[in-house]
Design an enzyme around this catalytic site. Structure first.
Site, PDB file in Angstrom:
ATOM      1  N   LYS A 191       0.892  -1.158  -0.074  1.00 57.60           N
ATOM      2  CA  LYS A 191      -0.027  -0.051   0.012  1.00 57.60           C
ATOM      3  C   LYS A 191       0.830   1.193  -0.046  1.00 57.60           C
ATOM      4  O   LYS A 191       1.568   1.699   1.108  1.00 57.60           O
ATOM      5  CB  LYS A 191      -0.930   0.100   1.311  1.00 57.60           C
ATOM      6  N   GLU A 266      10.211   1.530  10.489  1.00 56.13           N
ATOM      7  CA  GLU A 266      11.170   2.707  10.309  1.00 56.13           C
ATOM      8  C   GLU A 266      10.369   3.963  10.327  1.00 56.13           C
ATOM      9  O   GLU A 266       9.309   4.388   9.665  1.00 56.13           O
ATOM     10  CB  GLU A 266      11.781   2.565   8.909  1.00 56.13           C
ATOM     11  N   CYS A 300      14.179  11.220   6.368  1.00 52.75           N
ATOM     12  CA  CYS A 300      13.969  10.854   7.803  1.00 52.75           C
ATOM     13  C   CYS A 300      15.262  11.120   8.331  1.00 52.75           C
ATOM     14  O   CYS A 300      15.303  11.328   9.705  1.00 52.75           O
ATOM     15  CB  CYS A 300      13.378   9.416   8.075  1.00 52.75           C
ATOM     16  N   GLU A 399       8.910  16.502  15.277  1.00 50.76           N
ATOM     17  CA  GLU A 399       9.150  16.340  13.967  1.00 50.76           C
ATOM     18  C   GLU A 399       8.401  17.410  12.912  1.00 50.76           C
ATOM     19  O   GLU A 399       7.360  17.079  12.984  1.00 50.76           O
ATOM     20  CB  GLU A 399       9.334  14.891  13.398  1.00 50.76           C
TER      21      GLU A 399
HETATM   22  P1  NAD Z   1       2.256   8.286   7.629  1.00 48.36           P
HETATM   23  O1  NAD Z   1       2.459   7.637   8.986  1.00 48.36           O
HETATM   24  O2  NAD Z   1       1.106   9.444   7.632  1.00 48.36           O
HETATM   25  O3  NAD Z   1       1.821   7.090   6.404  1.00 48.36           O
HETATM   26  C1  NAD Z   1       2.726   6.281   5.918  1.00 48.36           C
HETATM   27  C2  NAD Z   1       1.594   5.090   5.376  1.00 48.36           C
HETATM   28  O4  NAD Z   1       1.005   4.624   6.461  1.00 48.36           O
HETATM   29  C3  NAD Z   1       0.792   5.684   4.204  1.00 48.36           C
HETATM   30  O5  NAD Z   1       0.631   4.549   3.126  1.00 48.36           O
HETATM   31  C4  NAD Z   1      -0.784   5.878   5.045  1.00 48.36           C
HETATM   32  O6  NAD Z   1      -1.587   5.812   4.177  1.00 48.36           O
HETATM   33  C5  NAD Z   1      -0.504   4.691   5.918  1.00 48.36           C
HETATM   34  N1  NAD Z   1      -1.279   4.577   7.131  1.00 48.36           N
HETATM   35  C6  NAD Z   1      -1.879   5.772   7.803  1.00 48.36           C
HETATM   36  N2  NAD Z   1      -2.599   5.288   8.884  1.00 48.36           N
HETATM   37  C7  NAD Z   1      -2.695   3.943   8.784  1.00 48.36           C
HETATM   38  C8  NAD Z   1      -3.046   2.735   9.427  1.00 48.36           C
HETATM   39  N3  NAD Z   1      -3.999   3.168  10.511  1.00 48.36           N
HETATM   40  N4  NAD Z   1      -2.882   1.545   9.260  1.00 48.36           N
HETATM   41  C9  NAD Z   1      -2.123   1.483   8.192  1.00 48.36           C
HETATM   42  N5  NAD Z   1      -1.556   2.210   7.482  1.00 48.36           N
HETATM   43  C10 NAD Z   1      -1.728   3.437   7.523  1.00 48.36           C
HETATM   44  O7  NAD Z   1       3.596   8.789   7.159  1.00 48.36           O
HETATM   45  P2  NAD Z   1       4.142   9.815   6.046  1.00 48.36           P
HETATM   46  O8  NAD Z   1       3.444  11.104   6.404  1.00 48.36           O
HETATM   47  O9  NAD Z   1       3.764   9.191   4.834  1.00 48.36           O
HETATM   48  O10 NAD Z   1       5.650   9.882   6.174  1.00 48.36           O
HETATM   49  C11 NAD Z   1       6.444  10.658   6.656  1.00 48.36           C
HETATM   50  C12 NAD Z   1       6.894  10.237   7.882  1.00 48.36           C
HETATM   51  O11 NAD Z   1       7.800   8.935   7.814  1.00 48.36           O
HETATM   52  C13 NAD Z   1       7.784  10.843   8.653  1.00 48.36           C
HETATM   53  O12 NAD Z   1       7.644  10.850  10.254  1.00 48.36           O
HETATM   54  C14 NAD Z   1       9.373  10.464   8.602  1.00 48.36           C
HETATM   55  O13 NAD Z   1      10.415  10.641   9.666  1.00 48.36           O
HETATM   56  C15 NAD Z   1       9.136   8.768   8.315  1.00 48.36           C
HETATM   57  N6  NAD Z   1      10.116   8.135   7.749  1.00 48.36           N
HETATM   58  C16 NAD Z   1      10.735   7.348   8.512  1.00 48.36           C
HETATM   59  C17 NAD Z   1      12.010   6.618   7.606  1.00 48.36           C
HETATM   60  C18 NAD Z   1      12.693   5.873   8.476  1.00 48.36           C
HETATM   61  O14 NAD Z   1      13.803   5.254   7.624  1.00 48.36           O
HETATM   62  N7  NAD Z   1      12.811   5.815   9.671  1.00 48.36           N
HETATM   63  C19 NAD Z   1      12.171   6.783   6.393  1.00 48.36           C
HETATM   64  C20 NAD Z   1      11.209   7.800   5.686  1.00 48.36           C
HETATM   65  C21 NAD Z   1      10.105   8.294   6.379  1.00 48.36           C
END
Ligand code: NAD
Length: 495
Positions: A191, A266, A300, A399
């Site tokens: 997804k 992550e 990130c 963040e």
């Molecule tokens: P997000 O958590 O809003 O969304 C990520 C994914 O999760 C999307 O596909 C979203 O539709 C899905 N999602 C949302 N709610 C859900 C639920 N209840 N159940 C299942 N799936 C669900 O994150 P984002 O805004 O897309 O990404 C940015 C974040 O990702 C930042 O916090 C960043 O630091 C983090 N990030 C971390 C790393 C790492 O390696 N640690 C790498 C990249 C990004």
């Protein structure tokens, strides 16, 4: 959008397209026919539709993945055969890099310079690395002389895995999870982020061309509450590889706990850059510009808090600000610019809200703090440096994930370690010093999954990557990815 020199604009060789799900080797609409709009972050116009998946679509995708896993041929192929196909995926991605880079820039608003040099080549490299890695990795073995037996570890793929992805490095991060899952012999339901559906959809075409059998990789678009939640709860999904926000990770863990899935997370961070006063300031500034504003700060491991030892604080702020003012924000396809747009209105509003919070907290904006003059459309934000905040203010704790950094002075090593560790998250940090003992001492004292000494974002795929505290669960990269996507059986043989 106004552009100064036309010959710096790259010709667009791809057009946005409507995104369908990919289930059992075919592109299909949602069972209930629902779609949502895909919005161009640069023009704010709708430029496509995306199928909106729900439980019914996830059920079909998981059934296809389960069939492909149990009935083969994927799960029954030798690692060498799978590796050949995975290598081919990397080869096709490499050959189509410009197309991939342009699609990624269209969907995310990121500058083409970045998607050309990072997103697109890294997607190909992920497949190439895991194609090679999986055929060379071994398991453990013990000779038990007391009982006259040998024990050896045998690994098998865990089954169907769900990959839930973020928007900041869409194909880079999806392939970072997908390549090892496939190399291990798992089948997959993906997804992607609802904000960036295009490169994942394009990848499905490429997987098919490379010879990945139908049903092995399935993709369902949609939102967290619909398609995402259905993955969390599905009893036939053995594990979830998730990249995203800390709060989303907590929800996934809660829903996935009912079926005791393996989880690899992550998550977000608030990464400290720690700069001691024995450094070459110009060298540090050159890297800090990147660690602050690369990809609009939407990486990130970007360092949002920059701790600078007091004796060089003023000079550092002045030099970083001067370089920051040289960054040009605008059209991601114009090579005259350095930084593109943020991904979507929701994220733009979040970043802008922190400018208000910073103001209320008494911050000084050394640069930025607003949208760039002359850009009336698009989710553009100026590269922003904030000073004058005490560590502990919201802007130094939460963040922001945009082109925004806070610079905070410190006096002693103990003080800066205490500030860096006074946090719920611990993803990465960057330490700048020429004192070799101090460098190692600080790296071993700051609680995070990754510590860069005198560098930033230098990546060896064999090494562990992940976060401590609320920044994640488990590690990925090299053997760590392989361990997640496989189950270990100890086989004891009496001789
Ligand atoms: P997000 O958590 O809003 O969304 C990520 C994914 O999760 C999307 O596909 C979203 O539709 C899905 N999602 C949302 N709610 C859900 C639920 N209840 N159940 C299942 N799936 C669900 O994150 P984002 O805004 O897309 O990404 C940015 C974040 O990702 C930042 O916090 C960043 O630091 C983090 N990030 C971390 C790393 C790492 O390696 N640690 C790498 C990249 C990004």
């Amino acid at each position: 959008m106004s552009v100064e020199t036309k010959n710096t604009i790259v010709e667009q060789i791809v057009d946005p397209f409507d995104c369908l799900h990919f289930i059992d080797g075919k592109f299909v609409p949602s069972v209930d026919g629902k779609t949502f709009n895909n919005v161009n972050p640069v023009t704010e116009e709708v430029y496509g539709t995306v199928a909106e998946g729900s439980k019914a679509d996830i059920d079909l995708a998981v059934a296809a993945a389960k069939r492909a896993f149990e009935e083969g041929p994927w799960g029954k192929m030798s690692t060498q055969e799978r590796s050949k196909i995975i290598r081919k995926v990397g080869d096709i991605l490499e050959a189509r890099q410009e197309e991939i880079a342009q699609l990624e820039s269209l969907d995310t608003g990121k500058h083409l310079k970045f998607s050309r040099h990072v997103d697109a080549p890294r997607a190909a490299a992920n497949f190439h690395f895991f194609a090679d890695y999986m055929i060379s990795v071994g398991t453990e073995a013990f000779q038990d002389e007391v009982h006259g037996a040998i024990n050896y570890g045998f690994r098998r793929p865990i089954g169907v895995v769900g990959l839930i992805q973020p928007w900041n490095l869409p194909l880079f991060l999806l392939t970072w999870k997908l390549a090892p899952a496939l190399a291990a012999g798992c089948t997959v339901v993906i997804k992607p982020s609802e904000l960036t559906p295009m490169t994942a959809t394009k990848l499905m075409e490429i997987l098919k061309e490379a010879g990945v059998p139908d049903g092995v990789v399935n993709l369902v678009h949609g939102f967290g509450q619909g398609a995402g939640s259905a993955i969390n709860k599905h009893p036939d999904i053995a594990g979830i590889g998730f990249i995203g926000q800390v709060s989303t990770g907590a929800k996934i863990m809660e829903e996935a706990s009912k079926t005791l899935k393996k989880l690899s997370f992550e998550l977000g961070g608030k990464n400290p850059n720690i700069i001691f006063d024995d450094v070459d300031i110009d060298e540090v500034v050159a890297t800090t510009i990147r660690s602050s504003f690369t990809n609009q700060g939407e990486v990130c491991v970007c360092g949002e808090n920059i701790f600078v030892q007091r004796s060089i604080y003023d000079e550092f702020v002045e030099k970083l600000a001067a370089k920051t003012r040289e960054l040009k924000v605008g059209n991601p396809f114009d090579l005259d610019y350095d930084q593109g747009a943020l991904v979507a209105k929701v994220h733009y509003d979040k970043v802008m809200s922190y400018f208000k919070i910073a103001e209320e907290e008494g911050a000084t904006f050394v640069t930025g703090g607003k949208r760039p003059e002359g850009l009336d459309k698009g989710y553009f934000v100026e590269p922003t440096i904030i000073t004058g905040l005490e560590y502990g203010a919201r802007c130094t704790r939460e963040e922001i994930f945009g082109p925004v950094v806070s610079i905070i002075p410190f006096d002693t090593e103990e003080e800066v370690i205490a500030m860096a560790n006074d946090s719920r998250v611990g993803l990465s940090n960057t330490i700048w010093t020429n004192d070799i003992r101090r460098a190692h001492r600080v790296a071993q004292s700051v609680e995070s999954g990754l510590s860069y000494i005198n560098c930033w974002f230098v990546r060896d795929f064999r090494t562990p990557f992940g976060g401590t505290k609320d920044s994640g669960l488990g590690r990925v990269g090299g053997v760590h990815s392989w361990e997640f996507y496989t189950e270990l059986t100890n086989i004891c043989v009496k001789l």
